[in-house]
Motif scaffolding. Structure first.
Motif: not given
Lengths: 635, 172
Positions: B51-55, B131-152
């Motif tokens: 659900h891209w629009a929701a994600a 770049s990803y060391t910072g991304v994963v360390a960010n608390g939001d990453y663990a709760t991100a959806t697949k769409a959000e992780r793909a965008t990141t």
């Protein structure tokens, strides 16, 4: 009778008109320098094959391609000669004025063009238009070989146990960015109903779905099989000549615009994929004795025809994970499991203490669970939990220098190959002995995979029978002994605790059978299902236990309409050609509470690739029965 | 008659919006184009189960299918390489993340090849790891959806390739 005469008259008149028409056109063009070559017997056959015409018993043609717009002539779908004239006409026009529209049409049909060039004096290779799109997407000159890919069944999905087949174009090493190429050719149905629904089954069996060929990015497509759908892949490099490769590439390009009817049993991915190789080589590869064609049969046909050059095994994520996990020491396995048992607060600190090998394996296990959730049910909470744990492991890996992160190795088991598997059907003949009488037993089974057949590397012990019939001959009387409509069992020996995997062993079958061999008057038609656990004690020995029930269509002396069923046993791979299965089955009427114990053992001895012997003995506490069967396997 | 005018005006509104949209996009240059997951519509086209629009908080998506269509039909905005890269990322995301964490692997090679940057594979792997060391360390990453992780991931790839290999960056 009168109607038949009228029809014949009509057809005769149509035929004469057609001949007059062809002769007129032929004469007209013959006067030009671009004459129409006659359809000689050889060329006619090739034209019919290339364009998927089929001769009907009424003497006319029909076409396997459903969409009329695939053809150039208005009646091209059912009239091969009109289509022939229409295509030659395009070549003539292009030769005269080189217009873009005709160039586009010729580029739509590269295989037709290649077929006709040797027969045309006025249209040679140098006259072909430049087909930019075809050249860009195919790069034909750089295709050095073609492989057949065989994908095993979906993870935990019985309806896909047939497997899947597709082709892959292999490019020469100097072609850059090969992982980005649309190098695989897939044939599939455009399914509009959900899997498992009655419409899905009905449409699948009766040609209710349209199907077509599609080109895919092979790297992503293969990844999808091995890592998302958890299916093992086998690649067979085919021994084809450059002309045969060209035929397949060019004709598959033509078929991008073709729609076919999809029949799950016989006009399926296996049939359409091998048909291309069949058309290119002229060898009969889709032959089958039944009304079905299994993808696994293709590899055997190709092998028989000497068309397989090289076999490569591409294991799924689950296969590689299981193999790597089994290579861990007991202590490492404990550390692995502990991660999943820890609370989220402790997991992060604990992950920092784990070896790189364990971090990779935990990540693989989490990816497997994510894939399973994606395939089966959407459990958002479970998915979020898995993603949280993935973040913990990725975080731990990213904190270490990359040089310290050595991946655990995967060792492919030697000596096992799909090509040694038996053909897909079997006839077994032998004797049955019970209560001091001896009779003859004859059995026919479709899809030979049972608990005692040779397994693929990494494959669990399983049974997949999609039809079997057994008759007994006693004193000149023939009686049906057993009829199986479907029989599937999956003995899951995943080494991880089931709290981590949620994986179980299970079986389901629909058949008409007796409780056991000693009982002759207790046959019922029924549906039986069981669920349980299995464990592998070592590389060659697995044990299992399943419990469930059976619904019967009638009462017998032992049970009413429902019976509770349980079985426990073991499968021992004694060596590569000998296997033993032994166990105890229990059947009880839930109301009567009358358990019957059946002790049994079966020894399977492979004599050759196509023959085996099965010796079976069983005892229900009172009577002993035994069978000895010689099996002959064939496609 | 009045009613007919109002009806015609209402029907013409989306067309005006499309024309305006196209004009705006035409002014954009390569490399500054839309994110393919949200603006090219390929996310929705290729992966309808998400659900891209929701994600995603995606204003352009909310404009409706005209924006998606115009973006798709605009080759300089959503070119083939961009679409292929986006497809590669979302289809292979877990293994790509693993390769980035490991610092090498066939999925990084696949990503580099898809972008036509095979020669810069090692540099891209190294850049993405940082770049990803910072991304994963960010608390939001663990709760991100697949769409959000793909965008990141897509944005990280875009930034890293811009620094590593200019020829790749132009295409993204």
């Amino acid at each position: 009778m009168v109607t038949t005469m009228k029809t014949m008259k009509k057809q005769l008149v149509r035929g004469l008109l057609f001949l007059v028409c062809v002769c007129t056109i032929h004469t007209a063009y013959a006067k030009t320098k671009y004459d129409i070559p006659p359809l000689t017997e050889d060329l006619r056959k090739q034209w019919l094959t290339l364009n998927h015409y089929k001769h009907t018993w009424r003497g006319n043609y029909q076409n396997e391609i459903n969409n009329e717009d695939y053809f150039l002539a208005v009646t091209g779908q059912i009239d091969p000669y009109e289509e022939y004239l229409a295509f030659v006409n395009v070549l003539q026009r292009y030769r005269t004025d080189k217009n873009k529209e005709d160039a586009a049409t010729i580029c739509r049909f590269p295989a037709r063009t290649t077929l006709l060039i040797p027969h045309l004096k006025w249209f040679k290779k140098k006259h072909r238009p430049k087909c930019k799109e075809f050249n860009k997407l195919n790069n034909l000159k750089k295709i050095k070989s073609i492989s057949l890919l065989f994908a095993s069944g979906y993870f935990d999905s019985p309806s896909s146990y047939f497997g899947h087949a597709l082709l892959k174009f292999n490019y020469t090493d100097d072609v850059l960015n090969q992982k980005a190429l649309d190098a695989s050719l897939n044939y599939g149905a455009d399914v509009t109903d959900s899997e498992g629904s009655p419409f899905y089954i009905l449409n699948g069996l009766t040609g209710g779905y349209q199907a077509n060929y599609k080109r895919n990015n092979n790297f992503i497509h293969s990844h999808h099989y091995t890592n998302t759908q958890i299916r093992d892949l086998w690649e067979y490099k085919l021994s084809l000549t450059p002309a045969q490769i060209r035929y397949i590439v060019e004709h598959s390009w033509e078929l991008r615009n073709a729609q076919f009817s999809y029949y799950f049993l016989n006009d399926n991915c296996a049939h359409r994929i091998i048909k291309l190789v069949e058309m290119a080589t002229g060898k009969n590869l889709s032959k089958t004795h039944g009304f079905w064609l299994l993808p696994v049969q293709l590899t055997q046909h190709l092998q028989q025809q000497g068309l397989i050059g090289e076999e490569t095994y591409i294991p799924s994520l689950k296969t590689t994970f299981t193999e790597k996990y089994r290579q861990l020491s007991k202590e490492e396995q404990k550390q692995f499991i502990r991660f999943f048992d820890e609370t989220p607060q402790i997991q992060e600190a604990y992950a920092q203490t784990l070896s790189a090998k364990l971090l990779f394996l935990i990540l693989n296990q989490l990816d497997l669970q994510v894939a399973k959730l994606t395939i089966s049910k959407k459990d958002e909470e479970a998915l979020n939990n898995l993603n949280r744990q993935r973040a913990v492991i990725l975080g731990a890996m990213l904190k270490r220098p990359a040089a310290q992160l050595e991946r655990p190795s995967f060792k492919k088991k030697e000596g096992t190959t799909l090509l040694n598997n038996k053909p897909s059907s079997v006839i077994q003949a032998g004797t049955i002995h019970r209560k001091k009488t001896t009779g003859a037993l004859l059995r026919y089974q479709i899809a030979n995979n049972d608990l005692l057949t040779q397994r693929l590397p990494g494959q669990e012990i399983s049974r997949f029978i999609m039809g079997a019939a057994e008759v007994e001959v006693q004193k000149g009387n023939i009686s049906p002994h057993k009829v199986t409509l479907i029989d599937i069992a999956n003995i899951n020996t995943n080494p991880l605790p089931s709290r981590l995997t949620k994986e179980y062993s299970w079986s389901i079958n629909i058949d008409y059978t007796a409780r056991n061999l000693t009982c002759t008057k207790c046959k019922t038609f029924g549906i039986e299902s069981k669920l349980g656990k299995a464990a592998r004690l070592n590389d060659s020995l697995a044990v299992y236990g399943l419990t469930g029930g059976r619904l019967h269509h009638k009462r017998t002396d032992h049970h009413r309409y429902v019976s509770l069923e349980a079985e426990t046993g073991g499968v021992w791979d004694i060596n590569t050609t000998t296997k033993l299965k032994a166990g105890v089955d229990i059947s009880v009427d839930p109301i009567k509470g009358n358990p019957e114990y059946l002790t049994h053992g079966t020894l399977a001895l492979d004599i050759t690739k196509n023959k085996d012997i099965r010796l079976h003995i069983e005892n229900n506490g009172h009577t002993t029965a035994a069978t000895a069967l010689l099996g002959l396997y064939f496609n | 008659m009045k009613k007919l005018f109002i009806l015609a005006a209402l029907l013409a509104l989306p067309m005006l919006a499309t024309a305006e949209e196209n004009e705006t996009q035409a002014k954009k240059v390569q490399g500054s184009g839309p994110n393919p997951f949200t603006e090219c519509g390929i996310g929705a086209a290729l992966f309808p189960e998400i659900h891209w629009a929701a994600a995603l908080s995606n204003v352009i998506w909310d404009l409706g299918s005209t924006a998606v269509t115009s973006a798709l039909s605009s080759p300089e905005m959503c070119n083939e390489k961009k679409k292929k890269t986006a497809k590669f990322i979302i289809e292979t995301l877990p293994q790509l993340e693993q390769d980035i964490a490991a610092g090498n692997g066939q999925y990084i090679a696949g990503l580099a090849e898809t972008m036509g940057c095979a020669g810069s594979q090692d540099a891209i792997a190294s850049g993405l790891r940082t770049s990803y060391t910072g991304v994963v360390a960010n608390g939001d990453y663990a709760t991100a959806t697949k769409a959000e992780r793909a965008t990141t991931m897509y944005n990280a790839v875009k930034t890293v390739t811009a620094n590593v290999d200019g020829s790749c960056a132009v295409a993204l």
